[in-house]
Design a protein around this motif. Sequence first.
Motif, short mmCIF file in Angstrom:
data_model
loop_
_atom_site.label_atom_id
_atom_site.label_comp_id
_atom_site.label_asym_id
_atom_site.label_seq_id
_atom_site.Cartn_x
_atom_site.Cartn_y
_atom_site.Cartn_z
N ALA A 150 0.83 -1.20 0.00
CA ALA A 150 0.00 0.00 0.00
C ALA A 150 0.86 1.25 0.00
O ALA A 150 0.57 2.23 -0.67
CB ALA A 150 -0.91 -0.01 1.22
N THR A 176 0.71 4.68 -2.53
CA THR A 176 0.47 6.04 -2.08
C THR A 176 1.40 7.03 -2.76
O THR A 176 0.95 8.04 -3.29
CB THR A 176 0.72 6.19 -0.56
N SER A 213 0.44 7.84 -6.17
CA SER A 213 -0.76 8.62 -6.46
C SER A 213 -0.79 9.99 -5.77
O SER A 213 -1.82 10.64 -5.74
CB SER A 213 -1.99 7.81 -6.06
N GLN A 232 -3.88 13.21 -5.69
CA GLN A 232 -4.54 13.61 -4.45
C GLN A 232 -4.49 15.12 -4.26
O GLN A 232 -5.45 15.73 -3.84
CB GLN A 232 -3.87 12.95 -3.26
N LYS A 275 -7.73 17.59 -3.51
CA LYS A 275 -7.88 18.46 -2.34
C LYS A 275 -8.21 19.88 -2.78
O LYS A 275 -9.09 20.52 -2.24
CB LYS A 275 -6.57 18.48 -1.54
N LEU A 287 -12.54 18.81 -1.83
CA LEU A 287 -13.19 17.57 -1.44
C LEU A 287 -13.27 17.41 0.07
O LEU A 287 -14.16 16.76 0.58
CB LEU A 287 -12.43 16.41 -2.05
N CYS A 288 -12.30 17.96 0.75
CA CYS A 288 -12.23 17.68 2.18
C CYS A 288 -12.60 18.89 3.03
O CYS A 288 -12.16 20.00 2.76
CB CYS A 288 -10.81 17.26 2.57
N VAL A 289 -13.42 18.63 3.94
CA VAL A 289 -13.70 19.67 4.93
C VAL A 289 -13.41 19.07 6.28
O VAL A 289 -14.09 18.16 6.71
CB VAL A 289 -15.19 20.10 4.88
N ILE A 290 -12.37 19.53 6.88
CA ILE A 290 -12.02 18.93 8.17
C ILE A 290 -12.72 19.68 9.29
O ILE A 290 -12.76 20.90 9.30
CB ILE A 290 -10.50 19.00 8.39
N LEU A 291 -13.28 18.94 10.16
CA LEU A 291 -14.03 19.58 11.26
C LEU A 291 -13.11 19.88 12.42
O LEU A 291 -12.36 19.03 12.83
CB LEU A 291 -15.14 18.63 11.70
N LEU A 340 -17.40 15.97 1.38
CA LEU A 340 -17.55 15.84 2.81
C LEU A 340 -18.54 16.90 3.26
O LEU A 340 -18.50 18.03 2.81
CB LEU A 340 -16.21 16.07 3.49
N VAL A 344 -5.50 2.64 2.35
CA VAL A 344 -4.17 2.29 1.88
C VAL A 344 -3.08 3.01 2.68
O VAL A 344 -1.99 2.50 2.85
CB VAL A 344 -3.98 2.56 0.37
N VAL A 345 -3.39 4.20 3.18
CA VAL A 345 -2.43 4.92 3.99
C VAL A 345 -3.14 5.51 5.20
O VAL A 345 -4.26 5.99 5.08
CB VAL A 345 -1.79 6.09 3.21
N LEU A 395 -14.65 13.14 13.43
CA LEU A 395 -13.62 13.95 12.80
C LEU A 395 -14.09 14.48 11.45
O LEU A 395 -13.85 15.62 11.09
CB LEU A 395 -12.35 13.12 12.61
N LEU A 396 -14.72 13.57 10.69
CA LEU A 396 -15.26 14.01 9.41
C LEU A 396 -16.33 13.03 8.95
O LEU A 396 -16.38 11.90 9.41
CB LEU A 396 -14.16 14.16 8.35
N VAL A 442 -7.49 6.55 -5.91
CA VAL A 442 -7.48 6.78 -4.46
C VAL A 442 -8.11 8.13 -4.12
O VAL A 442 -8.16 9.04 -4.94
CB VAL A 442 -6.05 6.75 -3.87
N LEU A 443 -8.59 8.21 -2.91
CA LEU A 443 -9.24 9.42 -2.43
C LEU A 443 -8.55 9.79 -1.12
O LEU A 443 -8.47 8.99 -0.20
CB LEU A 443 -10.72 9.08 -2.19
N ASP A 444 -8.04 11.04 -1.06
CA ASP A 444 -7.29 11.45 0.14
C ASP A 444 -8.24 12.12 1.12
O ASP A 444 -8.86 13.13 0.81
CB ASP A 444 -6.18 12.42 -0.27
N LEU A 445 -8.37 11.54 2.27
CA LEU A 445 -9.25 12.12 3.29
C LEU A 445 -8.43 12.74 4.43
O LEU A 445 -8.86 12.80 5.57
CB LEU A 445 -10.19 11.06 3.85
N GLU A 446 -7.21 13.14 4.13
CA GLU A 446 -6.31 13.77 5.10
C GLU A 446 -5.82 12.77 6.17
O GLU A 446 -4.65 12.47 6.22
CB GLU A 446 -6.97 14.98 5.78
N TYR A 447 -6.73 12.26 6.97
CA TYR A 447 -6.33 11.31 8.01
C TYR A 447 -5.95 9.97 7.38
O TYR A 447 -5.02 9.31 7.83
CB TYR A 447 -7.47 11.07 9.01
N VAL A 464 -5.99 7.61 3.50
CA VAL A 464 -6.17 7.59 2.05
C VAL A 464 -6.91 6.30 1.69
O VAL A 464 -6.54 5.21 2.15
CB VAL A 464 -4.81 7.64 1.32
#
Lengths: 246, 790
Positions: free
Chosen positions: A223, A227, A230, A234, A238, A242-246, B674, B707-708, B744-745, B764-769, B771
Motif C-alpha cells: 500500500a 500512495t 498517487s 490527491q 484536495k 473535497l475535504c472539509v475537516i471539522l 464531505l 491504503v495509507v 472527525l469528518l 485513491v481518495l485522500d481524506l487527510e487522516y 487515504v
Amino acid sequence: MREYKVVVLGAGGVGKSALSVQFSQGIFLDSYDPTIEDSYCKQVDVDGRPCMLEILDTAGVEQFTAMRELYIKNGQGFLLVYSVTDRSSLLELSKLYEQVCRIKGTTTVPIVLAGNKCDLAHARTVPFQEAKHLAHKWGTNSFYETSARTGVHVNDIFVDVVRQIQRRDSASSSSNASTHSASRVPTPTEKHRHTHSAASTIGGYETDRRWSSKRSSGKHSEAGLSTTYSKHKQKKKKAGGLCVIL
Amino acid sequence: MAAVTTVSASQARPTMAELAARRISSGTRNNRQSKRYSLTALYVSMSAAESDVEVDDALARAQKRLRDLKAKISAQSKKNFLLERDVRYLDSRIALLIQNKIALEEQTEVATRLEESEIQDGSFPDHRKLDGYGNLFFLLQTEPRYIATICRLLSMAEIDSFLQTVMFTIYGNQYEQREEHLLLTMFQSVLASQFDTATEFSSLLRANTPVSRMMTTYTRRGPGQSYLKSVLSEQINQLSSQLDLDLEINPLKVYEGLYRDSYNRANGNAERFSIERPVSAEDAAANMEVLEAIRPRVSTLLHIANSFLSKIIGSLESVPYGIRWICKQIRSLTRRKYPSTEDSAVCTLIGAFFFLRFINPAIVTPHSYMLVDSLPAENPRRALTLIAKMLQGLANKTVYAKEPYMASVSAFVDENKPRMNKFLNDLCDVPDFYENLELDQYVALSKKDIWLSITINEIYSMHALLEQHLSTLAPDKSSRLSVILRDMGTTPPVLPRSENFTIRLPLFSRFEAQIESLGAALDITQADVLFMEAKSLLIQIIRSLPSTSPVRARPLDLHRVASFAAATPKDPVLGKKGARALELLNELKDHYSLQDETADIIMLTEEVEEELAQLGSIREKVLVELKSLEAVFETIKDHNEYLHSQLETYKSYLRNVRMQSGPKKSSINDRVGLVAIHGKGRQEPKTPFLGPYKFSQQALQKEGVIVVCNVPQNRVNNLFFYISSPTPGTFVVSLNYKGRIRGLLELNLKLDDLLEMIGNGVEVLDLEYVVVNVPRMLEFLQRQFSRRRW
C-alpha cells in the motif's frame, strides 16, 4: 479439525470428477460417468495443520445449472476446471466466475483455475498463456495445469484453495472481530473440543492470528508504494474542495 | 442410412412427376388405394382448417379449441423465452452493477432494456426488400442445412439469440407437423456433423455445445414440458411434501446427522456423547449405528426409484415424437460410425440424452421445470438427487469407484438393466417422417399464406450471420442462397431496441412457381378427386346429424345419407351439402364402368365407416390432449408472471440507483464530498436506513480499503468508522476518534459517483487522516450492505 467446503465447477467432460477422485482416493477414472452431484472427503495437511476437505463435485452438463446457485452459496472455495483440449470449456468459465462473485458478493473469493488433461499434449487447443491471462484478469495467480491421469498438480490445486480460504478467514475474523464473534455460534466441533481440550484449541487460534498479522504487514508495504505513486492526483482532489475537516 | 439419402434427395428437389411416380410405385398391390391413402393425408393437411369450420359437432369444437390452445402455447413460449433472456441479461448486469464493474453507458443500456415494453408492430417500408427477405426466409425454412451449418459455426455466446430466431420464429409453430419435421431435419444434420467430428466414442455428446443447447431448448417446448409434467410431477410433489423424510445414505453425512442429534440430546453435556468426530469415510461406513440408520433408507430409496422408473417406462407412448426421433438418430448415427459398438454402449448414449439431459434435470431441479412451485427443502432435494443419481447409474453403466456408498443401491441397477435397455431401444422405435415432409413441402408451395411474425432485428441479425458465413454455407456462387444474398446487398445495422418492431413476413419462393393445381402436379385423376371430395363431404354430413338418426345406422347407405341431407329444408347448409354429395356420387358412377362403380362405392363406404369409427377415439384423444395442454398453458402463464415479477424487482432497484445519482450535469465535486457532520441527513423515508455499523481502522486497512493512515501509530487503535446506508446506493462514512463525541469528518458517497471515479481512472481518495482505495471501498460497501438490503 477445521473443515473446508470446496466446490468443483466447470463444463461437462473436462475432468472435474477425475480430479476429485484422483485427489481423494488416488484413482484415475477413465470411464465417463456424467456426474449429477457427488461429494468426497479427504484429510490433508496444509502447512503442517491437518484439514478436512469436503469436496462437492458438480454436474457440468448445462441442464443442471439451476443447482449451481445453491452450491456456490454453500461453498467456501472453488475450483474452476476447464480442459486444455477444449477452448469452449475455458470460455464457459468466465460466466461461472461472474456467477460466483455475484453470489458471494465480492471478487475476493477463494478460487483456483485448473486446466485439466495437460498430459494430452497432442490434443491441446488452449495455450498456457491464454488461461494464465484469464487468471490475471480475475486478479489471481492460482492457476495450474493439471492431469488427473498422471496426478500432476492435483494436490496443489486443492491445497491452494484451502490456503486461500484460511487467508480470507483470518483476515475477516480479525477485521470484523466485534460483529463477527458475536453473531457466530460455535459449531458443535468447537464446543466439543473446548470442553475436552481447551489448550489445543487456543493454540490453534494463536497460529491463526500470527499468520494473519504477518500477512497484513505485507499488504501494508504494498500500500505504501501505491500512495507515493498517487500523490499528485490527491493534491488536485484536495484543491477541488473535497475535504472539509471539522 | 436410408434417412440421410432421403434428406439429400429432398434437398435436390425432385420434380413433381418424380415425386408422384415414387409415391405411386410405392404401392405395390393396389396403386389406387395407396395413392388415395397419401392423398387423404394431403387433403386433410390442406383443408384441415376449412373443414372444421363447416362441421360443428363436439369433435370439431374440441379440435378447434386444441388448435387455438396450441397457437397460444407457441406464442407464449416464445414470449417466455425472450423474457427469460432479458432476466438472465439483467441478472448479470445488475450483478456487475453491484460489483461496480459496469460502465456508466452500460447502465443506460440496462435501463432501456428494463423500460422498454412490448415490441411494437410495424411494417417494412421497402417492398422489394420485403420480397427479398420473404424469399430468404422461405429458403432457410425449407432447407434446414443452412441453419444446421450456422449452428456449428457459432460460439456458445452467439447461440442464444440465433436459437431464438430458429426455434421460436422460423420453426415457431410447435404443433405444426411441417415445421416440426423441418426442425428435426436440422437437428439431424447438426447431430450428424457432431458424430463426424468426434474423435472417440467416449467424447460423444458430452460437452456443452450448440447442439446440447439446441436439445435443451427443444425439450423445453410445449410437448416436452407437458410430458415431464404428466410423468413426473405427481411423484415429485409427493416427495417434496415429505419434509422429514431423510434418505441420506452417504455414511459420512449420516454419521454427522447422528452426531448432531446426539449433541442436541446431550444438551451440551459432552459425557453423554455416544460417538466421536470427525471420522474418515471408512470409519463412518463401519459404524453400527450408521449402518442401522442406512438400512431402511436404502429400501425406501429402492422403492421410490422403482416407482419413478415404472412410471417413466410406462410413459413410452406419450414421449413426444421429436424426442423419440432424436433418440433414434443417436442410435443410427452411432451404429453407422462405430459398427462394432455393443448394444449396451449405444443405450448409454441414448440414455445420455433422454435421462441426463431431459428427465434427470427435471427431477433434480423440478422448480426450474415448473413441476413444483419452489426449490424443494433440504431432505426432499437430497432424496430427488439420489433418485436421479440412481436413474443415471442405470442409464449409464456406473462404476462405484466414485462414491462407494452408492453401491448400496446397486440392486436397482442390477434388477432393471434389461428393462432399461429395452425401454431405451423402444424409444427409438418411431417411424420417419420424410414422406410426409415432402408432401408437406409441396402443400407449403401451394399455400399462399405462409408467413412469419418476426422482428426486424431478427431479420437483420440473421442476414448478418449469413453474410458472414456465406463462403462456408454456399461456396457455389450460383446457389440460391448466394443469388438471394447478392440481390439483398449488405446487411443494414441492427436497430436500437427501442426502435425494433415486428413485421409480418410473407414467405415464398421465386425459384419455384406456385403450384396452382396440386392434382395435376401429383398426377391425380379426376376420379380420385371426386372420390376424396365425396368421402370428406359424406363424413361431414354424418357428423352433423344427431347420433340417433336412422341413416347413421350401419351398414351405411351413402345414397340414403346424401338424399336424407338434401331433403332437410330446415338446415340449408346441410341441404346443400346433401345435394352436392348426391351429385358427386352420380359423377363417380359415370366415371367408371358398372362393376367398377360398385367396387368404388363399396370402397367409399368402407373408408367412410372406418373414418367414423376412428373419430370416436380421436375425440377421446383430443380431449385428453386438451386437458394436458391446458395444464401446460397454465404453467407457462405462471412462469410468465414470475418472470415479470423478477423484471419488476430489477426495475425498482435500478430506479433507486438512478434516483440517487441525480441529474447528470452536476460535477463530481458536488456529489462526492464531505459534509458537516450535523448537516442535513439525506434519508429517504421509503427505504430502510441501514447502519451505522462500526469498523476499526485496522479492519478497513486489512480489507485494502485504507491504503495509507496518517494518524500516528500509537493513536491508530482509537480510530474507528461508522458506516451507514440511508438509501440504496448512498453511503455515509464517518471517521471517529475514541473519546471525542463529535466525529472527525463525515463522507457522503454515492454509488454512481464512485463508479464514475473508477471510470475516470481515479484510484485513491485522500481524506487527510487516511487515504482510501476507491475500488476496494466500493466493493467493501456493497458487500456490507447489499446482503442486508435485499
